[in-house]
Design an enzyme around this catalytic site. Structure first.
Site, PDB file in Angstrom:
ATOM      1  N   GLY A  98       0.244   6.796   8.017  1.00 31.15           N
ATOM      2  CA  GLY A  98       1.198   5.823   7.491  1.00 31.15           C
ATOM      3  C   GLY A  98       1.611   6.137   6.062  1.00 31.15           C
ATOM      4  O   GLY A  98       2.587   5.603   5.542  1.00 31.15           O
ATOM      5  N   ASP A 131       3.710   0.498   2.402  1.00 35.55           N
ATOM      6  CA  ASP A 131       4.755   1.154   1.606  1.00 35.55           C
ATOM      7  C   ASP A 131       4.623   2.672   1.604  1.00 35.55           C
ATOM      8  O   ASP A 131       5.454   3.382   1.031  1.00 35.55           O
ATOM      9  CB  ASP A 131       4.744   0.624   0.161  1.00 35.55           C
ATOM     10  N   GLY A 132       3.543   3.180   2.215  1.00 36.21           N
ATOM     11  CA  GLY A 132       3.365   4.633   2.287  1.00 36.21           C
ATOM     12  C   GLY A 132       2.927   5.261   0.971  1.00 36.21           C
ATOM     13  O   GLY A 132       2.896   6.483   0.854  1.00 36.21           O
ATOM     14  N   ASP A 256     -11.074   6.803  13.101  1.00 34.66           N
ATOM     15  CA  ASP A 256      -9.938   7.578  12.583  1.00 34.66           C
ATOM     16  C   ASP A 256     -10.340   8.338  11.315  1.00 34.66           C
ATOM     17  O   ASP A 256      -9.575   9.177  10.839  1.00 34.66           O
ATOM     18  CB  ASP A 256      -8.731   6.674  12.304  1.00 34.66           C
TER      19      ASP A 256
HETATM   20  P1  AMP Z   1      -7.311   4.507   5.686  1.00 26.22           P
HETATM   21  O1  AMP Z   1      -8.022   3.248   5.389  1.00 26.22           O
HETATM   22  O2  AMP Z   1      -6.839   5.259   4.456  1.00 26.22           O
HETATM   23  O3  AMP Z   1      -8.063   5.400   6.624  1.00 26.22           O
HETATM   24  O4  AMP Z   1      -5.961   4.096   6.417  1.00 26.22           O
HETATM   25  C1  AMP Z   1      -5.928   3.436   7.642  1.00 26.22           C
HETATM   26  C2  AMP Z   1      -4.534   3.463   8.188  1.00 26.22           C
HETATM   27  O5  AMP Z   1      -3.644   2.712   7.367  1.00 26.22           O
HETATM   28  C3  AMP Z   1      -3.928   4.850   8.307  1.00 26.22           C
HETATM   29  O6  AMP Z   1      -3.130   4.852   9.456  1.00 26.22           O
HETATM   30  C4  AMP Z   1      -3.098   4.936   7.053  1.00 26.22           C
HETATM   31  O7  AMP Z   1      -2.062   5.884   7.189  1.00 26.22           O
HETATM   32  C5  AMP Z   1      -2.578   3.526   6.933  1.00 26.22           C
HETATM   33  N1  AMP Z   1      -2.241   3.178   5.552  1.00 26.22           N
HETATM   34  C6  AMP Z   1      -3.086   3.004   4.529  1.00 26.22           C
HETATM   35  N2  AMP Z   1      -2.423   2.670   3.396  1.00 26.22           N
HETATM   36  C7  AMP Z   1      -1.114   2.641   3.700  1.00 26.22           C
HETATM   37  C8  AMP Z   1       0.079   2.370   2.975  1.00 26.22           C
HETATM   38  N3  AMP Z   1       0.050   2.066   1.679  1.00 26.22           N
HETATM   39  N4  AMP Z   1       1.247   2.430   3.630  1.00 26.22           N
HETATM   40  C9  AMP Z   1       1.286   2.730   4.933  1.00 26.22           C
HETATM   41  N5  AMP Z   1       0.213   2.994   5.675  1.00 26.22           N
HETATM   42  C10 AMP Z   1      -0.981   2.958   5.088  1.00 26.22           C
HETATM   43 MG    MG Z   2      -8.052   7.163   7.236  1.00 21.18          MG
END
Ligand code: AMP
Ligand code: MG
Length: 490
Positions: A98, A131-132, A256
């Site tokens: 994301g 917001d990516g 994940d």
């Molecule tokens: P993580 O906790 O970093 O493993 O992220 C879990 C999921 O949320 C993954 O699919 C990430 O790509 C998504 N994600 C985390 N932060 C953001 C963000 N700010 N914008 C979009 N997607 C996000």
């Molecule tokens: Mg992750």
């Protein structure tokens, strides 16, 4: 892995392949990084750059900074967001990159293949409401801790660069935005298999399994998928054992965030134990201690069970038999883990050969450490000196009793004190990223744009066995300091 014969390194050394985007389209979506206002390199990893075949002189020129935010794409980049699902704190959900975009796979001069991924470079088809973007603090944190893990000899994704964007992002407060350039053997996760399994696409499942096997387990070209699963399991067991040896708590071991190549991935709320307590949890969102220090092997096995479920059609044509085979394999996890862990604990204690009572000896030391609330890393560094072989380094009677047995144990092998100490020194790091030092360094960088403390800390944690390292990096936080808490870096 077929290498495009048409590809030759460019002047900077870029030599990107896109083998992942030749997989079934279910596995990814095309995505483009969002250009930012003012890309500027904050941290750059020259040594890693060189080992990737990239010229650090060229890449650090100001006009190249846009490479590390996605403003400029390297030649042959074919940016994609990877699809995956995952169990987050036990609940299944579909996810995908994301806020990360894979630019391609760098083929290195020594014929290795590494994903080059930008993290925090804008929205993708998988961003949902997000917001990516990423904030500078968490990206610096990932850079620092992943590089520390690498220096500790623990398989991990690496960090090539952190670039600031010149734009603020909005969380609870306004924070400086940044992009991390992450380098990984691959980003194939347990959740990648879960994604394909959830779509019940057997052709894609086979393609993904064959690809993963070719890329990460080339020795198993002729093996069965069950053997492939065993090999994945062994790598995870070994990885978690290595985490425990240095007091590392990942903090968010969702499926994940478990990479099949066996590298530590996703440095969000991770942190290192100081005072030893197996129940330690740092992450503010891990309220039930699901991902506590000592629970990590159990969770790894749980995650592997989710992988096995996704791989069922690959294990046997008969579903029932496939489940039996998967269970048999999973039942071996604890034993495999325990063996690797114990071997590594033996090394930490200077033990070369094996005796049946070694586990009890190790456990007694850990129990004493827990009861005394003593610093994990510091205890093992203290033990790793000739003087401590002879005399108990700690005054408590329980320790003295243990010390006598340890001393005795060390006589039942042929290695002498010097060899024992050498083994211990190479198994017991002096410097880990101490939580209070990490916070200090990140605060200086994010609040005052002062990167000097970050660079100093980085230099110390990337030489973890250096005996000359400054005491400020080896000293635990004061015993009365408040309980440390980490937050997810989103
Ligand atoms: P993580 O906790 O970093 O493993 O992220 C879990 C999921 O949320 C993954 O699919 C990430 O790509 C998504 N994600 C985390 N932060 C953001 C963000 N700010 N914008 C979009 N997607 C996000
Ligand atoms: Mg992750």
């Amino acid at each position: 892995m077929t290498i495009h014969p048409s590809q030759f390194p460019t002047t900077a050394g870029w030599n990107l392949d896109d083998s992942y985007s030749r997989l079934p389209s279910l596995l990814f979506r095309e995505a483009r990084p969002t250009a930012v206002k003012h890309p500027s390199l904050a941290v750059f990893n020259e040594a890693l750059s060189r080992s990737l075949g990239l010229d650090p002189e060229i890449l650090q020129q100001p006009d190249q900074a846009g490479l590390f935010t996605g403003n400029i794409l390297p030649p042959s980049a074919k940016p994609i967001a990877q699809a995956y699902a995952g169990h987050q704190f036990g609940h299944f959900t579909t996810l995908g990159d994301g806020r990360a975009i894979l630019l391609g796979e760098q083929l290195t001069p020594d014929n290795q293949r590494f994903d080059i991924q930008l993290k925090g470079c804008g929205r993708t088809p998988f961003s949902r409401g997000g917001d990516g973007l990423a904030a500078l603090g968490p990206m610096l944190r990932e850079y620092l801790i992943s590089e520390a893990m690498h220096a500790l000899g623990i398989p991990t994704t690496r960090s090539l660069a952190v670039s600031t964007t010149g734009e603020n992002i909005f969380r609870n407060e306004e924070l400086p935005g940044a992009v991390l350039t992450r380098v990984a053997s691959s980003h194939i996760r347990v959740g990648t298999f879960q994604w394909v399994s959830a779509h019940q696409d057997q052709a894609a499942l086979r393609a993904l399994a064959d690809y993963t096997r070719r890329r990460h387990f080339p020795d198993l070209a002729e093996a069965t998928n069950l053997e492939f699963f065993h090999a994945i399991m062994k790598r995870q067991a070994s990885l978690i054992a290595q985490w425990l040896q240095v007091g590392f708590i990942h903090g968010v071991m969702n499926t994940d965030n478990m990479a099949l190549c066996g590298e530590t991935i996703d440095y969000g709320p991770c942190a290192f134990v100081d005072r030893y307590d197996p129940d330690t949890v740092f992450s503010s969102i891990d309220r039930d201690g699901r991902y506590a220090y000592a629970n990590q092997p159990t969770i790894a096995r749980w995650n592997l069970a989710r992988l096995a479920e996704a791989m069922i059609p690959l294990l046997h044509t008969d579903g029932k038999q496939a489940v039996e085979l998967a269970n048999e394999a999973l039942n071996q996890f604890q034993g495999i883990f325990q063996n690797v862990w114990l071997d590594r604990m033996r090394a930490k204690l200077g033990i070369f050969n094996k005796e049946a009572d070694d586990l009890a000896l190790v456990q007694r030391l850990l129990d004493w450490m827990q009861a005394s609330k003593i610093d994990f890393t510091g205890t093992f560094t203290t033990l790793s000196s000739i003087a401590s072989l002879d005399h108990p380094a700690f005054p408590e009677p329980t320790f003295a009793g243990w010390h006598a047995d340890w001393k005795n144990r060390l006589t039942r092998q042929s290695e002498d004190s010097l060899e024992i100490i050498r083994k211990m020194k190479s198994a017991n790091p002096r410097v880990i990223p101490r939580n209070h030092k990490v916070e200090e360094a990140l605060n200086a960088a994010t609040l005052h744009s002062d990167f000097a403390p970050f660079q100093k800390l980085l230099s110390a944690v990337t030489r973890p066995f250096d005996e000359t390292s400054d005491e400020t990096f080896t000293t635990p936080p004061p015993t009365d300091s408040p309980r440390y808490q980490t937050f997810c870096g989103t």
